[in-house]
Design a protein around this motif. Structure first.
Motif, PDB file in Angstrom:
ATOM      1  N   GLN A   1       0.864  -1.179   0.000  1.00 17.72           N
ATOM      2  CA  GLN A   1       0.000   0.000   0.000  1.00 17.72           C
ATOM      3  C   GLN A   1       0.894   1.220   0.000  1.00 17.72           C
ATOM      4  O   GLN A   1       1.610   1.486   0.968  1.00 17.72           O
ATOM      5  N   CYS A   2       0.849   1.949  -1.116  1.00 17.12           N
ATOM      6  CA  CYS A   2       1.722   3.121  -1.318  1.00 17.12           C
ATOM      7  C   CYS A   2       0.934   4.403  -1.145  1.00 17.12           C
ATOM      8  O   CYS A   2       0.842   5.234  -2.059  1.00 17.12           O
ATOM      9  N   GLY A   3       0.336   4.547   0.033  1.00 12.54           N
ATOM     10  CA  GLY A   3      -0.462   5.731   0.318  1.00 12.54           C
ATOM     11  C   GLY A   3      -1.927   5.478   0.057  1.00 12.54           C
ATOM     12  O   GLY A   3      -2.392   4.340  -0.059  1.00 12.54           O
TER      13      GLY A   3
ATOM     14  N   ASP B   1       7.134  13.464  -3.293  1.00 10.24           N
ATOM     15  CA  ASP B   1       6.841  14.899  -3.323  1.00 10.24           C
ATOM     16  C   ASP B   1       5.346  15.199  -3.207  1.00 10.24           C
ATOM     17  O   ASP B   1       4.956  16.357  -3.068  1.00 10.24           O
ATOM     18  N   MET B   2       4.488  14.179  -3.220  1.00  7.21           N
ATOM     19  CA  MET B   2       3.071  14.388  -2.901  1.00  7.21           C
ATOM     20  C   MET B   2       2.886  14.720  -1.422  1.00  7.21           C
ATOM     21  O   MET B   2       1.999  15.495  -1.055  1.00  7.21           O
TER      22      MET B   2
ATOM     23  N   VAL C   1       2.585  13.587   5.396  1.00 12.10           N
ATOM     24  CA  VAL C   1       1.217  13.957   5.767  1.00 12.10           C
ATOM     25  C   VAL C   1       0.567  14.680   4.586  1.00 12.10           C
ATOM     26  O   VAL C   1       1.233  15.081   3.625  1.00 12.10           O
ATOM     27  N   TYR C   2      -0.743  14.847   4.689  1.00 15.43           N
ATOM     28  CA  TYR C   2      -1.505  15.522   3.646  1.00 15.43           C
ATOM     29  C   TYR C   2      -0.965  16.941   3.444  1.00 15.43           C
ATOM     30  O   TYR C   2      -0.788  17.694   4.397  1.00 15.43           O
ATOM     31  N   ASP C   3      -0.697  17.300   2.175  1.00 17.16           N
ATOM     32  CA  ASP C   3      -0.069  18.589   1.876  1.00 17.16           C
ATOM     33  C   ASP C   3      -0.631  19.103   0.552  1.00 17.16           C
ATOM     34  O   ASP C   3      -0.181  18.720  -0.524  1.00 17.16           O
ATOM     35  N   LYS C   4      -1.627  19.956   0.635  1.00 16.10           N
ATOM     36  CA  LYS C   4      -2.332  20.438  -0.556  1.00 16.10           C
ATOM     37  C   LYS C   4      -1.392  21.105  -1.548  1.00 16.10           C
ATOM     38  O   LYS C   4      -1.414  20.795  -2.749  1.00 16.10           O
TER      39      LYS C   4
ATOM     40  N   GLU D   1      -2.219  11.117  -0.206  1.00 16.84           N
ATOM     41  CA  GLU D   1      -1.171  11.262   0.791  1.00 16.84           C
ATOM     42  C   GLU D   1      -0.416   9.944   0.876  1.00 16.84           C
ATOM     43  O   GLU D   1      -0.961   8.871   0.612  1.00 16.84           O
ATOM     44  N   VAL D   2       0.850  10.041   1.219  1.00 13.14           N
ATOM     45  CA  VAL D   2       1.675   8.849   1.379  1.00 13.14           C
ATOM     46  C   VAL D   2       2.511   9.028   2.636  1.00 13.14           C
ATOM     47  O   VAL D   2       3.311   9.961   2.756  1.00 13.14           O
TER      48      VAL D   2
END
Length: 299
Positions: free
Chosen positions: A24-26, A82-83, A88-91, A110-111
């Protein structure tokens, strides 16, 4: 099927050298209509651009490491680091990685730390250079965004039909596919079909012995492939990417909300169903099935 406590399926005890490891990659957050919109769902409704976060689904983003006596094959790559630079979640980072605000509105991802494909391979003692092939099922972001993490693989396999489709002019394609994800990779092999398996009788026999076939399942995209891994006794694992988003997709014939051609998508889904209910099928997995868990299938 019999699984051990670590989630590994060990078949009948015969060591054939075939295994599939599920990573599971995110995860990705989408409108419910994107995976399960059905035949009458159009691209605007399926994209969910007007659906608020509270009404969306979080789905796993999976990649699969296939091991056979002929070599190692990674199927899909998941998200690039870079996502989520800090795990953590990064818009802001996501919009930059995806290449557009519009694509971010469709797919928020997110990953977590340790979940990118290169990080998980390293945890298994593997380097990207240990991969004989990376097979890209199709060029959507949650399958191809992480390609440069495995740039040192020996060969990266993308169906020529898929690349040609992604390069067709049009507003949707400009948003949906970002050439920057694979730009500069000099080990990409744009392959043509060399075999006649699947719903359209278009497939690619990777090793030339029928053990790993890349089967064209058009509808969601033009050149999308399922990967069918077959051991010497005829038992197989089917990885059907986004040909459906879960077991319920083929069980109930539920097409996804985003597709190029609904009739082709239904034909591909019918083939996936036929393959999945065969007594020779050990496991049949979509990339984003909520029931997917990290595990190893040996067969």
């Amino acid at each position: 099927m019999i699984y051990t406590t670590d989630g590994a399926y060990h078949g009948d005890g015969t060591d054939t050298g075939f295994s599939v490891r599920v990573f599971q990659c995110g995860r990705v957050r989408v409108s419910p209509n994107l995976p399960f919109g059905g035949d009458h769902c159009g691209i605007v409704k399926g994209s969910g651009v007007f659906v608020p976060p509270s009404k969306r689904l979080w789905l796993p983003v999976c990649a699969f490491l296939v091991t056979t006596p002929k070599g190692r094959v990674l199927v899909d790559t998941g998200w690039h680091r870079d996502m989520s630079p800090d795990g953590v979640y990064d818009k802001r980072a996501q919009i930059k990685s995806l290449g557009s605000w519009a694509l971010y509105k469709v797919n928020q991802g997110e990953v977590a730390a340790g979940q990118t494909i290169d990080e998980q391979l390293a945890a298994e003692g593997l380097r990207p250079s240990d991969l004989d092939y990376v097979v890209v099922s199709h060029l959507d972001c949650d399958h191809a965004n992480g390609l440069k993490l495995v740039a040192d693989a020996k060969r990266i396999m993308i169906a020529r039909d898929e690349m040609d489709g992604a390069n067709e002019p049009g507003f949707v394609n400009r948003i949906r596919f970002c050439p920057r994800w694979w730009a500069g990779l000099d080990n990409i092999d744009l392959y043509d079909w060399n075999d006649d398996q699947g719903p359209c009788r278009r497939s690619f026999d990777l090793f030339g012995d029928g053990s790993v076939r890349l089967v064209n399942i058009p509808g969601h995209t033009r050149g999308q492939v399922a990967v069918k891994i077959t051991n010497p006794s005829g038992k197989y694992v089917l990885l059907f990417a986004d040909g459906g988003y879960a077991t319920r997709s083929w069980r109930d014939m539920v097409t996804s909300g985003i597709s190029l051609d609904k009739s082709e998508q239904r034909r591909s889904l019918a083939w996936i169903r036929e393959q999945s209910i065969s007594p020779d099928c050990i496991a049949s997995m979509a990339c984003h099935d909520p029931d997917n868990t990290p595990r190893v299938i040996e067969f």
